[in-house]
Each structure stands twice: as structure tokens, then as C-alpha cells.
Design a protein around this motif. Sequence first.
Motif, PDB file in Angstrom:
ATOM      1  N   LEU A 179       0.910  -1.382  -0.015  1.00  7.40           N
ATOM      2  CA  LEU A 179       0.161   0.000  -0.109  1.00  7.40           C
ATOM      3  C   LEU A 179       0.891   1.150  -0.050  1.00  7.40           C
ATOM      4  N   GLU A 180       2.251   1.391  -0.004  1.00  2.85           N
ATOM      5  CA  GLU A 180       3.122   2.474   0.087  1.00  2.85           C
ATOM      6  C   GLU A 180       3.215   2.764  -1.708  1.00  2.85           C
ATOM      7  N   MET A 214      -6.755   6.247  -1.358  1.00  2.00           N
ATOM      8  CA  MET A 214      -7.612   5.373  -0.336  1.00  2.00           C
ATOM      9  C   MET A 214      -8.450   5.651   0.238  1.00  2.00           C
ATOM     10  N   ALA A 215      -9.536   4.898   0.534  1.00  2.00           N
ATOM     11  CA  ALA A 215     -10.711   5.095   1.473  1.00  2.00           C
ATOM     12  C   ALA A 215     -10.885   4.198   2.486  1.00  2.00           C
ATOM     13  N   LEU A 248     -10.476  -1.586   7.270  1.00  2.00           N
ATOM     14  CA  LEU A 248     -10.624  -2.054   5.849  1.00  2.00           C
ATOM     15  C   LEU A 248     -10.432  -0.709   4.883  1.00  2.00           C
ATOM     16  N   VAL A 249      -9.446  -0.729   4.046  1.00  2.00           N
ATOM     17  CA  VAL A 249      -9.018   0.380   3.227  1.00  2.00           C
ATOM     18  C   VAL A 249      -9.298  -0.220   1.796  1.00  2.00           C
ATOM     19  N   THR A 250      -9.637   0.706   0.806  1.00  2.00           N
ATOM     20  CA  THR A 250     -10.080   0.314  -0.432  1.00  2.00           C
ATOM     21  C   THR A 250      -8.928   1.295  -1.394  1.00  2.00           C
ATOM     22  N   VAL A 251      -8.370   0.580  -2.335  1.00  2.87           N
ATOM     23  CA  VAL A 251      -7.722   1.368  -3.188  1.00  2.87           C
ATOM     24  C   VAL A 251      -8.158   0.799  -4.761  1.00  2.87           C
ATOM     25  N   GLY A 252      -8.663   1.728  -5.558  1.00  2.00           N
ATOM     26  CA  GLY A 252      -9.248   1.097  -6.513  1.00  2.00           C
ATOM     27  C   GLY A 252     -10.491   0.381  -6.120  1.00  2.00           C
ATOM     28  N   LEU A 269       1.124   2.899   4.736  1.00  2.59           N
ATOM     29  CA  LEU A 269       0.398   3.395   3.789  1.00  2.59           C
ATOM     30  C   LEU A 269       0.915   4.509   3.256  1.00  2.59           C
ATOM     31  N   GLY A 270       0.611   4.963   2.189  1.00  3.09           N
ATOM     32  CA  GLY A 270       0.986   6.015   1.166  1.00  3.09           C
ATOM     33  C   GLY A 270       2.273   6.152   0.800  1.00  3.09           C
ATOM     34  N   GLN A 271       2.892   7.299   0.227  1.00  2.00           N
ATOM     35  CA  GLN A 271       3.976   7.535  -0.521  1.00  2.00           C
ATOM     36  C   GLN A 271       5.048   8.274   0.453  1.00  2.00           C
TER      37      GLN A 271
END
Length: 175
Positions: A94-95, A102-103, A117-121, A133-135
Motif C-alpha cells: 500500500l506504499e 485510499m478510502a 478496511l481500506v480500498t484502493v481502486g 500506507l501512502g508514499q
Amino acid sequence: MVVALLPLTLLVGCTSESESELRDWMAQQKSQTFPKVTPLSEPKQFKPENYTEVTEFEPFSIKKLTLALKNDAAQASSNAALLEPELARRKEPLEEFPLDTMALVGSLVRAGQPVALVTVGKLLYQVRLGDHLGQNYGRITKIVETEITLREIVQDAAGEWIERTASLQLQERSK
């Protein structure tokens, strides 16, 4: 033919008379109008100041340069201490994604530990405390029902690495 020239002659005569009236009116208005110009103030006299900081370092001295370099080295070592552990570890999936893509769609508790619970796309991921998480080297520090709190490491305007707090809020899905 004389009849055709008569109206033309009258028209030319009226034009020169109205034109002279217009010129007279313009001259009268010009003579009655006076511009209002405020005078400029006198410029301030420049007074040079003497250099009174004789006891301080000279601006171009070796001592001042050495002090500045020591401060830069101390700042660089503190930056390295903050960022070095992040560069040494293996990146998590997720990085790859920016935090704003993300949501947070839900949370639950498994074995006494909170799970978000996280959605990406269109993919759904389960994340726990300590996951990344994240960049911006984001690490999850807190999970509650409606929010995930992260500690990120980012560069400030001066190029120094600092920690900041970010969060993901619960997102309601519209159908």
C-alpha cells in the motif's frame, strides 16, 4: 441641377457653423478646468550607519563558515536518523499509492486488535497498527471506528525531513 446643389450648400454651411460652436465650447471648458496635482514630498536624506558589531564574527570569516557547516552537519545527522530506518526496510504494497487515492470503508476487531478496511481502486485491504500506507513513509499509529491516524515523514519547505500526522476518515459509499 441648381435645386440639387442648394441642399448640399446649406448642409455644408450648417456643418461649419456647428463645428465652430463646438470648438468655442471646448476652448471655454479647457480654460475653466484646472488640474489638481499634489506636489511630491522631498526625498529622505540617506544617512549611513556605522558597523557597531565589532565583537561579533566578521561576515566572511572562517569561524562563521565553520559554525555554519557544523550546524548543517548536525541537522543532516538528525534527518538521517529519522529517515534511515524507513529506507532500510522492505516496502509494503500500500506504499505504492498516494494517501488520497485510499478510502477507509470500515473497521473491526480481530483477536482483540483493531483492523481497518481500506480500498484502493476496486481492491479491499486489511491493515493493522504498524502497517505502512501512502508514499510519505506513513505508518499507522491508531485505528478507531471512523479514522486511521498515520505518522508520515515529509520534507518541509527548507528540505528538512520532519514528522507529521495524517489521517484517513471513514467514507460512506453512494450507490
